[in-house]
Design a protein around this motif. Sequence first.
Motif, PDB file in Angstrom:
ATOM      1  N   ALA A 181       0.807  -1.221   0.000  1.00 16.29           N
ATOM      2  CA  ALA A 181       0.000   0.000   0.000  1.00 16.29           C
ATOM      3  C   ALA A 181       0.842   1.274   0.000  1.00 16.29           C
ATOM      4  CB  ALA A 181      -0.926  -0.001   1.215  1.00 16.29           C
ATOM      5  N   GLU A 194      -4.687   7.924  -1.364  1.00 13.09           N
ATOM      6  CA  GLU A 194      -5.238   6.600  -1.109  1.00 13.09           C
ATOM      7  C   GLU A 194      -4.353   5.535  -1.743  1.00 13.09           C
ATOM      8  OE1 GLU A 194      -7.783   5.720   0.681  1.00 13.09           O
ATOM      9  OE2 GLU A 194      -8.500   7.712   1.197  1.00 13.09           O
ATOM     10  N   ARG A 199      -5.820  -1.854  -0.542  1.00 14.94           N
ATOM     11  CA  ARG A 199      -6.771  -1.471   0.504  1.00 14.94           C
ATOM     12  C   ARG A 199      -7.752  -2.601   0.788  1.00 14.94           C
ATOM     13  NH1 ARG A 199      -8.492   3.918   1.466  1.00 14.94           N
ATOM     14  NH2 ARG A 199     -10.336   4.002   2.807  1.00 14.94           N
ATOM     15  N   PRO A 217      -8.421   1.143   7.303  1.00 14.29           N
ATOM     16  CA  PRO A 217      -8.797   1.403   5.904  1.00 14.29           C
ATOM     17  C   PRO A 217     -10.290   1.346   5.639  1.00 14.29           C
ATOM     18  CG  PRO A 217      -6.891  -0.044   5.990  1.00 14.29           C
ATOM     19  CD  PRO A 217      -7.403   0.078   7.399  1.00 14.29           C
ATOM     20  N   GLU A 249     -12.074   6.137   4.614  1.00 24.38           N
ATOM     21  CA  GLU A 249     -11.298   6.744   3.541  1.00 24.38           C
ATOM     22  C   GLU A 249     -10.737   8.074   4.008  1.00 24.38           C
ATOM     23  OE1 GLU A 249     -13.706   6.989   0.101  1.00 24.38           O
ATOM     24  OE2 GLU A 249     -14.171   4.839   0.065  1.00 24.38           O
TER      25      GLU A 249
END
Length: 465
Positions: free
Chosen positions: A121, A136, A142, A256, A259
């Motif tokens: 990530a 993100e 995610r 996660p 957001e």
Amino acid sequence: MRFRRAFASLVSLAAFVSLHVQLEGLFGSDGVVPLAPRLEHVGFTDVPSLLVLTGASDGAMGLVALVGELASVALLVGVLPGLAALVAFAAYLSFVGVGWPFVPLQWDTLLLEALVLTALASPWDRVLVRPSALSEPPVMARVAIVFLACRLHVASGLVKVLSGDPHWAALDALDYHFETQPLPTPLAPLVHALPTSIHAAMTLVVYGLEIVLPLAAPARVARPWVLAGLWLLQLTIALTGSYGFFNALSAVLALPLLEDAPLARGAPWLARRVGVEPATEPRRGARRVGVVGALAIGLVTLGALDFLETVGARFPEPIEDARAALGRLHLTSPYGPFGVMTTVRREISIEVSPDGARWEAVRFHHKPDDVAASLPIVPLHMPRMDWMLWFAALGEPEDARWVLLIERGLLEDRAAVRGLFAEVPFAGQVRFVRAVRHRYRFDPSGEATWVRDEREPFGPTLSRR
């Protein structure tokens, strides 16, 4: 993303520091189970540990732990975050693969899986990533993290249902849990004293939070409620029992579900302080997105197989062989603590004597032993000898021969072993060591913490001339 990464790196750092301070006593040249002799004839392909390459001297073990600590700090401040997470994974794996009987526990392998997903990530293309530059993570990375958080909790709930344990089925498991868990906190006796009806209601809530609530995670509108429920569960566990870094790690894995953009819009005061800004669509190379997606799908698939195994599934031999080959890397692992409830608390005490006539018990840092001592609070630290002695007390001496190695270390007055204890009476004069086992119960009168009885020897008495 910054908010999640910061907490993940702090949990990783805490895990490394906790293990580091115990390495010499557990695995050092004068420790309970020295690693160096064990690794002399082991190849890296058999045990993927950096210690196989460097040797397991005291200095080498400390260096590998230090590398893990520095990698965790690098991840915290944003220096090569993708690589830092992978280095932390390699350093921690170096102990997980070789650390019997003190490593691994389920949260050790959970940390490894979390670090792999953090590496997926995190950015790999920048040396220093400012908080405001974070966006993100790739979608599949995610998804893989959320899947791990949900899989962990659902598996923990299902093993209680599927184990056949009569106490989980009868909803009276919590009548025992708070008293019999490894390291209860000062709040545990108070919760233990609650009526059975409240314990039964709490058990139903646990089932709901572990099994039912995570199933709502695919619905975006439900995710804040899923996060709140999982955090409530982990907070309750942490308030009544000390489980090292497990609760913090479980909470981080659920982050996660929120957001960054909604967090920045809905809580700007908090967002500014954790480096979150309203997200814009990140620019990522198609190649990176494809690689991350493929790896994340692979990890989700492996995790799904682990979950199915937890609930009793069996697989064809080729799949089992592949899982066994990858299993040494601990990229994913099965989870499901407390599937069968312990109903009687037994504790092992270690007693020393200079002459065979005068005996005194050594004092542990955290393990309940002294009936009058207050219960400890041990945030993030995992006292591994204390924990494993709790497991040993559940079985028979022949099933935990390593307890004799602790006794021998005290008999030989090894400083590294003595350092694992809060106090060792007759230091330098010990000629006899023995282990005894008692039954412990919370003192209903409140005059002491525990009452104990049913004293019995746990293995032979060791002596020296």
